[in-house]
Design a protein around this motif. Structure first.
Motif, PDB file in Angstrom:
ATOM      1  N   ALA A   1       0.842  -1.296   0.108  1.00 14.58           N
ATOM      2  CA  ALA A   1       0.181   0.005  -0.072  1.00 14.58           C
ATOM      3  C   ALA A   1       0.867   1.170   0.199  1.00 14.58           C
ATOM      4  CB  ALA A   1      -1.072  -0.046   1.323  1.00 14.58           C
TER       5      ALA A   1
ATOM      6  N   TYR B   1       1.340   3.168  -3.126  1.00 17.86           N
ATOM      7  CA  TYR B   1       0.267   3.945  -3.747  1.00 17.86           C
ATOM      8  C   TYR B   1      -0.368   5.110  -2.932  1.00 17.86           C
ATOM      9  CZ  TYR B   1       0.201   0.000  -6.770  1.00 17.86           C
ATOM     10  OH  TYR B   1       0.598  -0.829  -7.965  1.00 17.86           O
TER      11      TYR B   1
ATOM     12  N   ALA C   1      -7.854   2.718   1.339  1.00 22.42           N
ATOM     13  CA  ALA C   1      -7.461   2.084   0.112  1.00 22.42           C
ATOM     14  C   ALA C   1      -8.735   2.225  -0.861  1.00 22.42           C
ATOM     15  CB  ALA C   1      -7.199   0.788   0.489  1.00 22.42           C
TER      16      ALA C   1
ATOM     17  N   LEU D   1      -4.270   0.853  -6.577  1.00 26.25           N
ATOM     18  CA  LEU D   1      -3.922  -0.276  -5.293  1.00 26.25           C
ATOM     19  C   LEU D   1      -5.122  -1.283  -5.411  1.00 26.25           C
ATOM     20  CD1 LEU D   1      -2.578  -0.902  -2.827  1.00 26.25           C
ATOM     21  CD2 LEU D   1      -3.868   0.595  -1.478  1.00 26.25           C
TER      22      LEU D   1
ATOM     23  N   ASN E   1      -3.955  -3.689  -8.075  1.00 28.41           N
ATOM     24  CA  ASN E   1      -2.938  -4.448  -7.696  1.00 28.41           C
ATOM     25  C   ASN E   1      -2.739  -5.904  -7.083  1.00 28.41           C
ATOM     26  OD1 ASN E   1      -0.512  -5.359  -5.879  1.00 28.41           O
ATOM     27  ND2 ASN E   1       0.309  -3.452  -6.688  1.00 28.41           N
TER      28      ASN E   1
END
Length: 197
Positions: free
Chosen positions: A56, A59, A115, A121, A124
């Protein structure tokens, strides 16, 4: 003849006490074993979190405070878990784990909420895999917690039953074990670990 009867009664009483004490020890060991199962799953969770935060971080550079809060909560939970692993029938140690886990769950919840605002993210693949592993681990923790609570209940009930309570009081050193319950309302909520749209 009267002496032999008296001796026989004393031996029967001693064997009765030994049987109760041995069962108490077996139940205490069952509590320790059930805690070990929780500890395994918690350790798996703790091992996933640094990878999750590291993924994380690339990002979410502007969310440094949130990422640090997750790591700090994880470290506190690890410390509390290690203390509880050394004596899982210690009620204070289990209470400390519950508090630390509540803080960790809250920090993870804030991370997941933030998030959601980062589409790259969410897409991903590493993050998706980590989230899936974390969801599986959360389920395993829940099952292990139930098994632990069942073992604690058996141990505590056995100590309170008559005449077992007399043996417990005679030998001492057998405090009631603490159930592993989620007390924080925020922590009771299921952690959302999916980035599906």
């Amino acid at each position: 003849m009267g002496f032999l009867v008296f001796l026989g009664i004393l031996i029967a009483i001693a064997l009765f006490f030994v049987a109760i004490y041995n069962k108490l020890i077996a139940l205490k060991e069952r509590v320790a074993n059930a805690w070990a199962q929780i500890d395994v799953q918690l350790q798996r969770r703790y091992d996933l979190i640094p990878n999750l935060v590291e993924t994380a971080k690339g990002y979410m550079a502007h969310e440094k405070d949130t990422l640090e809060a997750v790591i700090n909560a994880r470290n506190s939970a690890v410390s509390a878990g290690q203390a509880a692993a050394s004596n899982p029938s210690d009620p204070d140690a289990i209470k400390n784990v519950m508090a630390a886990e509540g803080q960790l769950t809250g920090a993870l919840g804030r991370l997941f909420a933030l998030a959601e605002a980062y589409p790259d993210l969410k897409a991903n693949q590493t993050m998706e895999q980590l989230m899936e592993e974390l969801a599986t681990t959360e389920n395993k923790i829940s099952f292990a917690r139930q098994a632990y609570n069942d073992a604690v209940m058996q141990y505590n009930v056995y100590q309170e039953q008559f005449p077992n309570n007399l043996v417990v009081n005679f030998f001492g050193g057998h405090a009631k074990a603490e159930m592993y319950e989620v007390e924080d309302e925020e922590a009771k909520k299921v952690v959302k670990v999916s980035f599906d749209n």
